[in-house]
Design a protein around this motif. Structure first.
Motif, PDB file in Angstrom:
ATOM      1  N   THR A 130       0.678  -1.239   0.155  1.00  0.00           N
ATOM      2  CA  THR A 130       0.028  -0.085  -0.020  1.00  0.00           C
ATOM      3  C   THR A 130       0.673   1.119  -0.224  1.00  0.00           C
ATOM      4  O   THR A 130       0.306   2.455  -0.364  1.00  0.00           O
ATOM      5  CB  THR A 130      -0.722  -0.115   1.381  1.00  0.00           C
ATOM      6  OG1 THR A 130       0.088   0.040   2.556  1.00  0.00           O
ATOM      7  CG2 THR A 130      -1.753  -1.184   1.132  1.00  0.00           C
ATOM      8  N   LEU A 131       2.067   1.108   0.203  1.00  0.00           N
ATOM      9  CA  LEU A 131       3.176   2.416   0.207  1.00  0.00           C
ATOM     10  C   LEU A 131       3.352   2.752  -1.199  1.00  0.00           C
ATOM     11  O   LEU A 131       3.624   1.884  -2.039  1.00  0.00           O
ATOM     12  CB  LEU A 131       4.208   2.121   0.987  1.00  0.00           C
ATOM     13  CG  LEU A 131       4.062   1.491   2.582  1.00  0.00           C
ATOM     14  CD1 LEU A 131       5.294   1.092   3.158  1.00  0.00           C
ATOM     15  CD2 LEU A 131       3.489   2.640   3.304  1.00  0.00           C
ATOM     16  N   SER A 187       0.587   6.480   1.075  1.00  0.00           N
ATOM     17  CA  SER A 187      -0.116   5.161   1.165  1.00  0.00           C
ATOM     18  C   SER A 187      -1.544   5.242   0.693  1.00  0.00           C
ATOM     19  O   SER A 187      -2.322   6.337   0.878  1.00  0.00           O
ATOM     20  CB  SER A 187       0.073   4.660   2.336  1.00  0.00           C
ATOM     21  OG  SER A 187      -0.672   3.207   2.472  1.00  0.00           O
TER      22      SER A 187
END
Length: 359
Positions: A130-131, A187
């Protein structure tokens, strides 16, 4: 002779008149040039508005299509959240921090290597995926730069101090010259930032040399604190001895019929005794102050990187208007429609010129 010289002032007046006329003409041409620019701009704007008015339906259709498509794309695309952590570097670790941040950004933004990113940050691969980016910049304002410049100039000799300017100083400093920095993370998971507390700092300060340097510094601080503690105990013991002597010498046996009396030493002896006690108490106070400073230094230098303000529990929307498709696509479709009409008009113009030349 005087008759021959009399017409000269009239000639000078004629020359001055011609000069003023030339100057006036120059100004007139300048103002005419400025006016022609504004007239040209007015004509261009007017032609543009006429073009839009005559083809208003096409432009309205293009903008409407862009808005609808933009809303759909914004709806199905992932939201990007961000949060910041503010740090203070010790032991000249800014270089290491910036290099590690560049590497993390490479993994998240370009390589999209969530496995390696998860290993570096010690988080699950699903969270690492998700980063979307890591960013860092100095956290300093212009006033602090000026203070740094003033302190820097104090260390220069008189000649260099006169020649060295703030502009030169500002051009010579870089990101690594500062201790405080702002780290930002992007993110798609709004609640991942709380999971990164501590882990990000460990990842960007992983350097054996810096760790050894920190351990040596802390060891020296603790050794110095122990020495001061031993010295303080000795001072406390001496103060106790002085107070005990003072108490014994001040007491005398009660004189019959006169109640209880205390013997006070003569003025000179008492003065010497009090002076010694005061010096000891001042030394104890100084030692306590030094120990408090050491405790403060241990807190400040206890980590390679100190966290001044940590990540919040949840991130916030960091997208700008230009990141929203519902704003970007209508503008893009409008520009494409305008370029399309320009190409059509240019093609018609070339066709007419070709017919004219063939005739």
């Amino acid at each position: 002779m005087s008759k021959d010289l009399s017409p000269q002032p009239e000639s000078e007046e004629v020359d001055l008149g011609q000069l003023f006329k030339v100057i006036g003409n120059a100004f007139q041409r300048f103002f005419d040039f400025i006016a022609s620019i504004f007239k040209g701009l007015y004509k261009v704007v007017l032609l543009f508005l006429i073009h839009i008015y005559n083809r208003l339906k096409w432009y309205a259709l293009a903008i409407s299509l862009g808005v609808i498509l933009g809303f759909v794309l914004d709806k199905i695309s992932e939201e990007i959240y961000g949060a910041n952590v503010f740090i203070e570097t010790n032991y000249s670790s800014s270089h290491q921090v910036y290099e590690n941040m560049k590497y993390l950004h490479q993994l998240a933004y370009k390589d999209q290597d969530s496995i390696e990113l998860a290993r570096k940050l010690k988080i699950p691969v699903a969270d690492a995926a998700t980063l979307k980016g890591f960013y860092i910049e100095p956290d300093i304002d212009e006033n602090e730069k000026i203070k740094m410049f003033v302190e820097f100039k104090k260390g220069l000799d008189s000649l260099a101090r006169e020649e060295y300017t703030y502009k030169t100083f500002n051009a010579s400093i870089n990101f690594y010259s500062f201790k405080r920095h702002k780290i930002g993370i992007a993110s798609t998971d709004r609640f991942i930032f709380g999971k990164l507390r501590g882990k990000l700092i460990n990842a960007i300060t992983d350097n054996d040399y810096l760790i050894k340097l920190k351990n040596v510094a802390l060891k020296n601080y603790k050794t110095l604190d122990m020495s001061l503690q031993v010295e303080q105990q000795k001072m406390d013991s001496l103060v106790g001895i002085y107070l005990s002597i003072r108490d014994r010498e001040s007491k005398k046996e009660a004189v019959v019929g006169s109640g209880t009396n205390f013997f006070m030493a003569n003025g000179q002896q008492q003065s010497d005794l009090l002076m010694n006690e005061t010096v000891l108490i001042n030394n104890i106070s100084s030692l306590e102050t030094q120990r408090r400073e050491i405790e403060k230094a241990i807190v400040i230098n206890g980590n390679i990187v100190n966290v001044i303000a940590d990540f919040p529990d949840a991130g916030y929307d960091i997208s700008e208007w230009k990141d929203k498709k519902k704003f970007v696509l209508p503008i893009l479709f409008f520009i494409l429609t305008f370029i399309g009409f320009l190409l059509i008009g240019f093609g018609q113009y070339l066709s007419e010129e070709d017919k004219r030349l063939n005739l």
